[in-house]
Enzyme design. Structure first.
Site, short mmCIF file in Angstrom:
data_model
loop_
_atom_site.label_atom_id
_atom_site.label_comp_id
_atom_site.label_asym_id
_atom_site.label_seq_id
_atom_site.Cartn_x
_atom_site.Cartn_y
_atom_site.Cartn_z
N SER A 142 0.83 -1.02 -0.18
CA SER A 142 -0.03 0.15 -0.02
C SER A 142 0.84 1.26 -0.11
O SER A 142 1.97 1.10 0.56
CB SER A 142 -0.73 -0.02 1.35
OG SER A 142 -1.57 1.33 1.45
N TYR A 155 -1.11 -1.45 10.25
CA TYR A 155 -1.37 -1.41 8.75
C TYR A 155 -0.11 -0.89 8.25
O TYR A 155 0.52 -1.59 7.40
CB TYR A 155 -2.62 -0.67 8.49
CG TYR A 155 -2.90 -0.78 6.96
CD1 TYR A 155 -3.95 -1.96 6.63
CD2 TYR A 155 -2.64 0.11 6.00
CE1 TYR A 155 -4.12 -2.11 5.46
CE2 TYR A 155 -3.00 -0.34 4.88
CZ TYR A 155 -3.58 -1.35 4.38
OH TYR A 155 -4.15 -1.32 3.01
N1 LIG Z 1 -8.88 -0.18 -1.21
C1 LIG Z 1 -7.76 0.45 -0.93
O1 LIG Z 1 -7.66 1.83 -0.87
C2 LIG Z 1 -6.45 -0.20 -0.74
C3 LIG Z 1 -5.20 0.60 -0.91
C4 LIG Z 1 -3.94 0.02 -0.57
C5 LIG Z 1 -3.83 -1.38 -0.34
N2 LIG Z 1 -5.01 -2.09 -0.28
C6 LIG Z 1 -5.01 -3.63 0.04
O2 LIG Z 1 -5.59 -4.28 -0.92
C7 LIG Z 1 -5.79 -5.53 -0.66
C8 LIG Z 1 -7.18 -5.91 -1.21
O3 LIG Z 1 -8.28 -4.90 -0.42
P1 LIG Z 1 -9.34 -4.46 -1.03
O4 LIG Z 1 -9.25 -2.93 -1.02
O5 LIG Z 1 -9.91 -5.29 -2.23
O6 LIG Z 1 -10.54 -4.46 0.12
P2 LIG Z 1 -11.81 -5.60 0.36
O7 LIG Z 1 -12.11 -5.59 1.71
O8 LIG Z 1 -12.90 -5.34 -0.75
O9 LIG Z 1 -11.09 -7.30 -0.02
C9 LIG Z 1 -10.35 -7.78 0.92
C10 LIG Z 1 -10.78 -9.37 0.68
O10 LIG Z 1 -9.68 -9.97 1.64
C11 LIG Z 1 -10.73 -10.93 2.45
N3 LIG Z 1 -9.96 -11.32 3.71
C12 LIG Z 1 -9.79 -10.58 4.79
N4 LIG Z 1 -9.10 -11.24 5.77
C13 LIG Z 1 -8.60 -12.50 5.28
C14 LIG Z 1 -7.99 -13.66 5.83
N5 LIG Z 1 -7.70 -13.77 6.88
N6 LIG Z 1 -7.83 -14.67 4.98
C15 LIG Z 1 -8.33 -14.65 3.62
N7 LIG Z 1 -9.09 -13.49 3.20
C16 LIG Z 1 -9.27 -12.65 3.88
C17 LIG Z 1 -11.71 -10.36 2.76
O11 LIG Z 1 -12.86 -11.47 2.99
C18 LIG Z 1 -12.16 -9.67 1.42
O12 LIG Z 1 -12.65 -10.36 0.50
C19 LIG Z 1 -5.60 -5.55 0.95
O13 LIG Z 1 -4.42 -6.16 1.13
C20 LIG Z 1 -5.69 -4.14 1.18
O14 LIG Z 1 -4.94 -3.78 2.36
C21 LIG Z 1 -6.38 -1.44 -0.41
#
Ligand SMILES: NC(=O)c1ccc[n+]([C@@H]2O[C@H](COP(=O)([O-])OP(=O)(O)OC[C@H]3O[C@@H](n4cnc5c(N)ncnc54)[C@H](O)[C@@H]3O)[C@@H](O)[C@H]2O)c1
Length: 250
Positions: A142, A155
């Protein structure tokens, strides 16, 4: 087709960035194993792929649980005969608290999913990649793995760890033709940022805090994942690719 017949595992594939990446990889010919703790939503990702004419199946696994990750890798290899691409993407946000106010259980939860989950995903996939012709691993960090932000202790720490662990794995397994890269998304329109939407003032700033002055879409991250997964990125390893609309340029 850019990843034709490659076997790709996507963790966190039930939602957001993971779901988009699963769809994109399948569109380009990969056989996709969608994995997540949310089974129902994971099956919806699989159905969407089938509807598009792609190949996919769901395996439930918690990325912080070593036995479940071992089983995920083992079952995939047994069923498909190789593991070529792993997108270690599952992640959670954290409670917005100062380090001194944070419960240690919260620290453990966030670091176990966001950092240990990436370690376990690599640890148990790489031996199967070594049996084949190598592979490509993409780990989700991130912008908050690069810059600090108040009240984001676990985080920040976990996502920073993902970047250096990615470099470490790239060095350890480059000789085996295993490429390991990280992506660093900025603010992407997925459910993980729902808490931030509640404060109108804060949201007004966060949702436009980049050069393009808008939120990113999960598909825009998925396209970068696809590139890193494909042979087009054959000389790219140990990198962290920013997908942040220029958010870290100021
Ligand atoms: N959306 C943003 O702004 C953003 C920015 C930077 C990084 N990220 C990262 O991107 C990745 C995906 O996030 P997203 O934005 O798609 O969010 P999201 O909440 O839509 O998806 C996250 C998914 O991870 C699953 N999950 C959570 N805990 C878990 C576990 N212990 N084992 C298996 N699955 C698990 C959830 O059920 C969900 O389906 C994450 O690592 C997040 O930190 C997101």
């Amino acid at each position: 087709m850019r990843v034709k017949n490659k076997v790709a595992i996507v963790t966190g594939g039930s939602s957001g960035i993971g779901r988009s990446a699963a769809l994109r990889l399948a569109e380009e010919g990969a056989k996709v194993i969608v994995s997540d703790v949310n089974e129902q939503a994971g099956e919806e990702t699989v159905s969407a792929i089938h509807k598009n004419g792609g190949e996919a199946s769901f395996i439930k696994a918690d990325v912080s649980n070593e036995e479940e990750i071992k089983r995920l890798m083992n079952s995939t290899f047994k069923q498909y005969g190789s593991i070529d691409i792993v997108f270690n993407n599952a992640g959670v946000g954290n409670q917005q608290l100062k380090i001194t106010e944070l419960e240690t259980e919260e620290w453990d939860k966030v670091v176990n999913i966001n950092l240990k989950g990436v370690y376990l995903g690599m640890k148990h996939a790489i031996p199967y990649m070594e049996k084949g012709n190598g592979g490509s691993i993409i780990n989700t960090s991130s912008v908050l793995g690069i810059k600090g932000m108040k009240f984001q202790g676990p985080y920040n720490a976990a996502k920073g760890g993902v970047i250096t662990l990615t470099k470490n794995a790239a060095l350890e397994f480059g000789k085996k033709n295993i490429r390991v890269n990280a992506i660093a998304p900025g603010v992407i329109d997925t459910p993980i940022i729902n808490d931030w939407r509640e404060d109108e003032w804060k949201w007004g700033i966060i949702s436009k805090a980049n050069a393009l002055r808008r939120l990113g879409k999960p598909e825009e991250v998925a396209n970068v994942v696809l590139f890193l997964a494909s042979d087009e990125a054959s000389f790219v390893t140990g990198s962290t690719v920013m997908v942040d609309g220029g958010g870290l340029t100021f």
